[in-house]
Design a protein around this motif. Structure first.
Motif, PDB file in Angstrom:
ATOM      1  N   LEU A 159      -9.582  22.651  -4.849  1.00 52.60           N
ATOM      2  CA  LEU A 159      -8.469  23.524  -5.204  1.00 52.60           C
ATOM      3  C   LEU A 159      -8.756  24.971  -4.794  1.00 52.60           C
ATOM      4  N   ARG A 160      -7.687  25.685  -4.417  1.00 50.58           N
ATOM      5  CA  ARG A 160      -7.802  27.088  -4.073  1.00 50.58           C
ATOM      6  C   ARG A 160      -7.458  27.944  -5.287  1.00 50.58           C
ATOM      7  N   GLU A 161      -7.838  29.216  -5.201  1.00 46.84           N
ATOM      8  CA  GLU A 161      -7.549  30.126  -6.303  1.00 46.84           C
ATOM      9  C   GLU A 161      -6.063  30.448  -6.387  1.00 46.84           C
ATOM     10  N   HIS A 162      -5.397  30.534  -5.232  1.00 44.18           N
ATOM     11  CA  HIS A 162      -3.989  30.896  -5.214  1.00 44.18           C
ATOM     12  C   HIS A 162      -3.239  30.050  -4.178  1.00 44.18           C
ATOM     13  N   TYR A 163      -1.970  29.812  -4.459  1.00 39.79           N
ATOM     14  CA  TYR A 163      -1.079  29.110  -3.532  1.00 39.79           C
ATOM     15  C   TYR A 163       0.205  29.913  -3.394  1.00 39.79           C
ATOM     16  N   ASP A 164       0.821  29.781  -2.238  1.00 36.34           N
ATOM     17  CA  ASP A 164       2.139  30.382  -2.047  1.00 36.34           C
ATOM     18  C   ASP A 164       3.237  29.476  -2.577  1.00 36.34           C
ATOM     19  N   VAL A 165       3.095  28.172  -2.325  1.00 38.76           N
ATOM     20  CA  VAL A 165       4.150  27.207  -2.659  1.00 38.76           C
ATOM     21  C   VAL A 165       3.541  26.016  -3.389  1.00 38.76           C
ATOM     22  N   PHE A 166       4.217  25.568  -4.436  1.00 42.57           N
ATOM     23  CA  PHE A 166       3.829  24.374  -5.180  1.00 42.57           C
ATOM     24  C   PHE A 166       4.966  23.357  -5.052  1.00 42.57           C
ATOM     25  N   LEU A 167       4.668  22.174  -4.525  1.00 41.28           N
ATOM     26  CA  LEU A 167       5.668  21.113  -4.370  1.00 41.28           C
ATOM     27  C   LEU A 167       5.620  20.192  -5.583  1.00 41.28           C
ATOM     28  N   SER A 168       6.711  20.152  -6.329  1.00 38.94           N
ATOM     29  CA  SER A 168       6.788  19.368  -7.563  1.00 38.94           C
ATOM     30  C   SER A 168       7.799  18.244  -7.370  1.00 38.94           C
ATOM     31  N   TYR A 169       7.335  17.006  -7.388  1.00 40.30           N
ATOM     32  CA  TYR A 169       8.196  15.872  -7.056  1.00 40.30           C
ATOM     33  C   TYR A 169       7.713  14.608  -7.756  1.00 40.30           C
ATOM     34  N   ARG A 170       8.554  13.605  -7.784  1.00 47.03           N
ATOM     35  CA  ARG A 170       8.209  12.303  -8.374  1.00 47.03           C
ATOM     36  C   ARG A 170       7.711  11.367  -7.276  1.00 47.03           C
ATOM     37  N   TRP A 171       6.658  10.633  -7.567  1.00 49.85           N
ATOM     38  CA  TRP A 171       6.206   9.601  -6.633  1.00 49.85           C
ATOM     39  C   TRP A 171       7.181   8.431  -6.727  1.00 49.85           C
ATOM     40  N   THR A 172       8.106   8.354  -5.797  1.00 54.07           N
ATOM     41  CA  THR A 172       9.119   7.290  -5.814  1.00 54.07           C
ATOM     42  C   THR A 172       8.907   6.279  -4.705  1.00 54.07           C
ATOM     43  N   GLY A 173       8.082   6.637  -3.723  1.00 52.61           N
ATOM     44  CA  GLY A 173       7.923   5.769  -2.570  1.00 52.61           C
ATOM     45  C   GLY A 173       9.094   5.858  -1.606  1.00 52.61           C
ATOM     46  N   GLY A 174       9.959   6.847  -1.820  1.00 51.79           N
ATOM     47  CA  GLY A 174      11.153   6.983  -0.986  1.00 51.79           C
ATOM     48  C   GLY A 174      11.323   8.396  -0.456  1.00 51.79           C
ATOM     49  N   LEU A 175      12.571   8.863  -0.489  1.00 50.22           N
ATOM     50  CA  LEU A 175      12.915  10.145   0.112  1.00 50.22           C
ATOM     51  C   LEU A 175      12.183  11.313  -0.547  1.00 50.22           C
ATOM     52  N   ASP A 176      11.965  11.256  -1.855  1.00 51.86           N
ATOM     53  CA  ASP A 176      11.275  12.342  -2.562  1.00 51.86           C
ATOM     54  C   ASP A 176       9.889  12.580  -1.957  1.00 51.86           C
ATOM     55  N   ASP A 177       9.121  11.498  -1.788  1.00 59.03           N
ATOM     56  CA  ASP A 177       7.774  11.613  -1.217  1.00 59.03           C
ATOM     57  C   ASP A 177       7.827  12.123   0.223  1.00 59.03           C
ATOM     58  N   GLU A 178       8.792  11.602   0.986  1.00 59.55           N
ATOM     59  CA  GLU A 178       8.891  11.984   2.395  1.00 59.55           C
ATOM     60  C   GLU A 178       9.226  13.466   2.550  1.00 59.55           C
ATOM     61  N   LEU A 179      10.092  13.977   1.687  1.00 56.79           N
ATOM     62  CA  LEU A 179      10.442  15.392   1.747  1.00 56.79           C
ATOM     63  C   LEU A 179       9.250  16.271   1.358  1.00 56.79           C
ATOM     64  N   ALA A 180       8.512  15.861   0.334  1.00 59.08           N
ATOM     65  CA  ALA A 180       7.334  16.635  -0.079  1.00 59.08           C
ATOM     66  C   ALA A 180       6.305  16.682   1.049  1.00 59.08           C
ATOM     67  N   ALA A 181       6.048  15.536   1.675  1.00 62.19           N
ATOM     68  CA  ALA A 181       5.085  15.490   2.780  1.00 62.19           C
ATOM     69  C   ALA A 181       5.567  16.345   3.952  1.00 62.19           C
ATOM     70  N   GLY A 182       6.843  16.206   4.296  1.00 62.06           N
ATOM     71  CA  GLY A 182       7.388  16.970   5.405  1.00 62.06           C
ATOM     72  C   GLY A 182       7.341  18.465   5.160  1.00 62.06           C
ATOM     73  N   LEU A 183       7.652  18.881   3.932  1.00 62.58           N
ATOM     74  CA  LEU A 183       7.609  20.308   3.603  1.00 62.58           C
ATOM     75  C   LEU A 183       6.182  20.846   3.652  1.00 62.58           C
ATOM     76  N   PHE A 184       5.232  20.031   3.212  1.00 58.52           N
ATOM     77  CA  PHE A 184       3.834  20.474   3.255  1.00 58.52           C
ATOM     78  C   PHE A 184       3.416  20.797   4.690  1.00 58.52           C
ATOM     79  N   PHE A 185       3.657  19.866   5.606  1.00 62.64           N
ATOM     80  CA  PHE A 185       3.211  20.072   6.982  1.00 62.64           C
ATOM     81  C   PHE A 185       4.038  21.165   7.686  1.00 62.64           C
ATOM     82  N   ARG A 186       5.319  21.221   7.360  1.00 56.52           N
ATOM     83  CA  ARG A 186       6.168  22.243   7.987  1.00 56.52           C
ATOM     84  C   ARG A 186       5.784  23.642   7.516  1.00 56.52           C
TER      85      ARG A 186
END
Length: 323
Positions: free
Chosen positions: A1-28
């Protein structure tokens, strides 16, 4: 873990679109630049380590970030409909409750929710333009959630806030009592964010509609997140970000081995996701062609049967005339 973050992605592990959007936003977002450095994004699947206290570290990361992005969908809310006063802690509801209270205390600078309901059937004709998901505010949405306080959750929130107060971050753990499931979700959705059902996306390739849906939502959310980060950036660091330009040009000679390794891992994961997407699109195209061939074969068979029936009917008619 880092001391500070700019963005925190808060989502439900659904195995569907929610997870895909979180992953995509992380890399983007990890490819973007703010304050002359790479944007630091907390995504649990990338940041948390095995054997660590999941709940404690997530709460620490949330309290150390500038912007939280709650992914609020009907799938994310489904489990919350069954919560009651004695329910165990729902981790997603815990994150959203903390986000509201931390924002109220000035620890969290912004909350930018990504809102969507259910995926809609897509008209994937080339060039078609249409909404891709239904509204969140429908049956099963925030208005239907139980207006109940979960005691274990409020106790956990109180412990987190008291720990922050001991560190000199925020005041006493006030405003925790009486927080309800419905009240928290309605509070999160009142923030100005991205309402996915208001987006009309272009679908140029029928075989890639699902990928274009994800890419469209990720692009829209990333754009809004970066606008918030830039707006909350101190003036003295904005000039540095503008003058240096691309991330690759910033501090390239002094990057640590840790950052280089993280970038390599992100690039490898991005390529893996791209390959998986190509394979999925190829499989969908092959399946579509197979169905089309099966339909043509069935049509030919039906035509042959019809011709045989006509021939048989003709022979029967001729036999009757002879008699």
């Amino acid at each position: 873990l880092r001391e500070h973050y700019d963005v925190f992605l808060s989502y439900r592990w659904t195995g569907g679109l929610d997870d895909e959007l979180a992953a995509g936003l992380f890399f983007r977002l990890s490819e973007e630049v703010v304050e002359g450095r790479a944007v630091e994004v907390f995504w649990d699947r990338q940041r948390l380590q095995q054997g660590r206290d999941f709940q404690r570290e997530v709460c620490h990361a949330l309290a150390s970030c500038r912007v939280v992005v709650p992914v609020v969908s009907l799938s994310a809310l489904a489990r919350m409909h069954h919560l009651h006063a004695g329910s165990p802690v729902d981790n997603l509801l815990l994150e959203w409750t903390l986000a509201l209270l931390l924002h109220r205390r000035g620890i969290l600078q912004a909350c930018l929710p990504l809102l969507f309901g259910a995926q809609l059937p897509l008209d994937v004709r080339p060039g078609s333009r249409q909404p891709c998901v239904s509204s969140l505010f429908t049956t099963g949405g925030p208005a239907d959630l139980p207006d109940v306080t979960c005691h274990q959750l409020t106790a956990t929130v109180r412990d987190v806030l008291e720990g922050l107060a001991a560190e000199g971050r925020g005041g006493k753990a006030e405003g925790v009592e009486g927080v309800s499931v419905k009240g928290v979700v309605e509070g999160v959705t009142k923030f100005l964010g991205v309402a996915a059902w208001q987006l009309a996306l272009n679908f140029d390739n029928p075989n890639h509609a699902a990928a274009e849906l994800r890419r469209g939502l990720i692009d829209a959310a990333a754009k809004e997140v970066m606008a918030v980060l830039v707006a909350t950036t101190p003036l003295e660091t904005k000039a540095l970000s503008v003058s240096t330009g691309r991330k690759e040009e910033i501090g390239s000679e002094s990057e640590s081995e840790e950052l280089l390794l993280a970038r390599a891992q992100m690039e490898a994961e991005r390529l893996r996701l791209q390959r998986a997407e190509v394979q999925r699109a190829t499989a969908e195209a092959e399946a579509s062609r197979a169905r089309a061939e099966a339909d043509r074969a069935r049509a030919e068979a039906d035509k042959a049967v019809a011709q045989l029936e006509l021939a048989r009917a003709g022979r029967t008619s001729s036999a009757c005339v002879i008699l």
